[in-house]
Design a protein around this motif. Structure first.
Motif, mmCIF file in Angstrom:
data_model
loop_
_atom_site.group_PDB
_atom_site.id
_atom_site.type_symbol
_atom_site.label_atom_id
_atom_site.label_comp_id
_atom_site.label_asym_id
_atom_site.label_seq_id
_atom_site.Cartn_x
_atom_site.Cartn_y
_atom_site.Cartn_z
ATOM 1 N N LEU A 143 2.907 4.146 -8.673
ATOM 2 C CA LEU A 143 3.546 3.932 -7.624
ATOM 3 C C LEU A 143 3.886 2.525 -7.241
ATOM 4 C CD1 LEU A 143 2.743 7.094 -5.070
ATOM 5 C CD2 LEU A 143 4.669 6.841 -6.781
ATOM 6 N N ASP A 168 6.693 0.470 -8.546
ATOM 7 C CA ASP A 168 7.587 0.831 -7.959
ATOM 8 C C ASP A 168 8.075 0.441 -6.514
ATOM 9 O OD1 ASP A 168 8.669 1.656 -10.548
ATOM 10 O OD2 ASP A 168 8.099 3.861 -9.939
ATOM 11 N N GLN A 169 6.968 -0.240 -6.000
ATOM 12 C CA GLN A 169 7.077 -0.957 -4.589
ATOM 13 C C GLN A 169 7.025 0.451 -3.797
ATOM 14 O OE1 GLN A 169 6.986 -4.269 -4.395
ATOM 15 N NE2 GLN A 169 7.120 -4.323 -6.707
ATOM 16 N N LYS A 170 6.177 1.017 -4.222
ATOM 17 C CA LYS A 170 6.140 2.337 -3.408
ATOM 18 C C LYS A 170 4.606 2.617 -2.808
ATOM 19 C CE LYS A 170 9.421 5.066 -5.526
ATOM 20 N NZ LYS A 170 9.850 6.435 -6.548
ATOM 21 N N TYR A 219 4.765 8.893 0.374
ATOM 22 C CA TYR A 219 4.926 7.558 0.130
ATOM 23 C C TYR A 219 5.923 6.971 1.049
ATOM 24 C CZ TYR A 219 8.749 8.664 -3.031
ATOM 25 O OH TYR A 219 9.977 9.000 -3.357
ATOM 26 N N SER A 220 5.778 5.586 1.179
ATOM 27 C CA SER A 220 6.917 4.725 1.906
ATOM 28 C C SER A 220 7.446 3.717 0.824
ATOM 29 C CB SER A 220 6.157 4.079 3.118
ATOM 30 O OG SER A 220 5.090 3.279 2.853
ATOM 31 N N GLN A 221 8.566 3.510 1.104
ATOM 32 C CA GLN A 221 9.230 2.356 0.378
ATOM 33 C C GLN A 221 10.229 1.340 1.470
ATOM 34 O OE1 GLN A 221 11.720 3.743 -2.967
ATOM 35 N NE2 GLN A 221 11.048 1.836 -4.162
ATOM 36 N N ASN A 222 9.959 0.414 1.398
ATOM 37 C CA ASN A 222 10.752 -0.593 2.333
ATOM 38 C C ASN A 222 10.604 0.084 3.741
ATOM 39 O OD1 ASN A 222 11.507 -2.203 0.164
ATOM 40 N ND2 ASN A 222 13.066 -0.788 -0.417
ATOM 41 N N SER A 240 8.878 8.847 2.478
ATOM 42 C CA SER A 240 9.546 9.865 1.462
ATOM 43 C C SER A 240 8.678 10.928 0.988
ATOM 44 C CB SER A 240 10.421 9.317 0.539
ATOM 45 O OG SER A 240 11.030 10.066 -0.191
ATOM 46 N N SER A 241 8.998 11.782 0.044
ATOM 47 C CA SER A 241 8.326 12.647 -0.476
ATOM 48 C C SER A 241 8.814 13.114 -2.091
ATOM 49 C CB SER A 241 7.445 13.837 0.117
ATOM 50 O OG SER A 241 8.412 14.443 0.386
ATOM 51 N N ASN A 301 7.791 10.754 -12.569
ATOM 52 C CA ASN A 301 8.282 11.293 -11.102
ATOM 53 C C ASN A 301 9.293 12.220 -11.201
ATOM 54 O OD1 ASN A 301 9.300 11.192 -8.414
ATOM 55 N ND2 ASN A 301 8.915 9.050 -8.110
#
Length: 406
Positions: A89, A92-94, A113-116, A120-121, A131
């Motif tokens: 993860l 992918d910056q997650k 997870y969080s991205q920026n 999200s999930s 994924n």
């Protein structure tokens, strides 16, 4: 013509205020009238509540079916370790914030997870590392409407109160129904326990109401009471106190030493968490694999496992395992927490809780039937469907008498 005169001359009197039969006890006569009146008053609400409950019981199954290409995976090869998943993860910056690992080997993991900065999930294949994407939640709105109807009749607080009163009546109906069902002589017991499917419609309708109502009455009563548990604080308090607990309401609670201790424990726990936030700020965090390994030493059984990462509100890892290692296979939650470095901070095991707290933690799955998984959901569906049919068959039975009384 007055209402009283109408009652004296109309068929309603013969059905709603019938005379006491010969050899009929006063108690059974009163139960009969009560059963009829409360049934007519609450019937429509009970039909709506039971039917919506039947549909909502299968929410998770419908959601899994809709996402079957993401929920189910081919169990081939070796599963990725939690740390490997976290590293994948990160590429992918997650940032992983939570993980759900089901007990079944052919089901995918669910990752939070969080991205920026956006939470999200999604589903994740633990064998291929693929994924699988986010869940299709197009059914969520439908089930939210069903749940609103089930809890509030889609009428807000007014509907919630109407619903509560009707369910209270339903509890009395189940009790009075049992009294009316019980045969005068034991030699008639077999007949009372049998539905004569080849009989004429009126007899079949009577059997379906009388006999099926008997078979379902205990579970229906249990479902009604657990439903009232979440609707009325006084029901919640009564159940908790009867199971050895103390009043939930602060206003009604007395200032006992036990409550002082409970408050002290809560306050100390809050202080401890605040202290951890500052004292362990610079410490290296334990890996997900270390946390799961430590949890499995304390809870050494195979089970669906959820791990939540430390966050702004809670500085601890929270591990929850659903223990089904009991003679019923009931899903009993055990929860333990670790601080940032992986030191054990608390154990909240189901078997160690007092009876009232065990009931509190299981109130929802006991009401919905999820407590034993799919088999209990199917059983609850059947029982709930019988509950839906009782006002219908009861009304047909009464209307037939009303029609004959004209």
């Amino acid at each position: 013509m007055t209402f009283v005169h109408l009652m004296k001359t109309s068929p309603l009197k013969k059905t709603l205020l019938r005379k006491r039969r010969k050899k009929e006890s006063l108690f059974k006569y009163i139960m009969g009238l009560l059963h009829l009146w409360l049934g007519l008053l609450s019937g429509i609400v009970i039909v709506v509540v039971c039917l919506s409950g039947c549909i909502y019981a299968f929410k998770n199954q419908f959601t899994d079916l809709l996402n079957r290409d993401k929920v189910y995976v081919e169990a081939v090869g070796t599963q990725k370790t939690p740390d490997q998943i976290q590293q994948m993860l990160a590429k992918d910056q997650k940032v992983l914030t939570g993980i759900f690992m089901p007990a079944q080997k052919d089901r995918s993991y669910v990752l939070n997870y969080s991205q920026n900065g956006i939470a999200s999930s999604g589903y994740f294949n633990p064998y291929t590392g693929k994924n699988l994407g986010n869940a299709d939640v197009s059914l969520n709105n439908f089930f939210e409407v069903i749940l609103d109807i089930h809890k509030n009749l889609a009428m807000g607080n007014v509907g919630r109160q109407i619903n509560g009163v009707a369910v209270l009546m339903f509890c009395i109906l189940l009790f009075s129904g049992f009294i009316l069902w019980f045969p005068k002589k034991l030699k008639h017991m077999r007949q009372a326990l049998t539905v004569k499917f080849n009989a004429k419609f009126q007899r079949l309708n009577y059997d379906l109401h009388n006999t099926m109502g008997f078979y379902a009455c205990i579970l229906l009563f249990f479902m009604a009471v657990t439903g009232l548990y979440v609707t009325y604080p006084w029901v919640k308090n009564a159940l908790i106190v009867s199971l050895g607990g103390t009043l939930v309401s602060n206003t009604a609670a007395t200032n006992t030493g036990e409550e002082d201790n409970a408050f002290d424990d809560l306050f100390n726990d809050m202080l401890s968490r605040q202290k951890e936030k500052s004292s362990l700020k610079e410490e290296k965090a334990a890996t997900l694999g270390q946390i799961i390994a430590a949890a499995n030493k304390i809870l050494p059984y195979e089970a669906a496992t959820t791990v939540e990462y430390p966050n702004k509100e809670n500085p601890r890892f929270v591990v929850t395992k659903i223990n089904t290692d009991n003679w019923l296979g009931a899903m009993l939650p055990d929860q333990i927490t670790f601080d940032k470095t992986g030191e054990l901070k608390s154990k909240d095991l189901f078997q160690d809780k007092p009876l009232d707290q065990q009931f509190t933690s299981l109130a929802k799955p006991l009401h919905t039937g999820e407590i034993l998984g799919l088999k209990s959901i199917i059983l609850y569906f059947i029982v709930c469907f019988i509950g839906f049919s009782l006002p219908v068959t009861g009304f047909i039975f009464w209307f037939n008498r009303f029609r004959k009384a004209k």
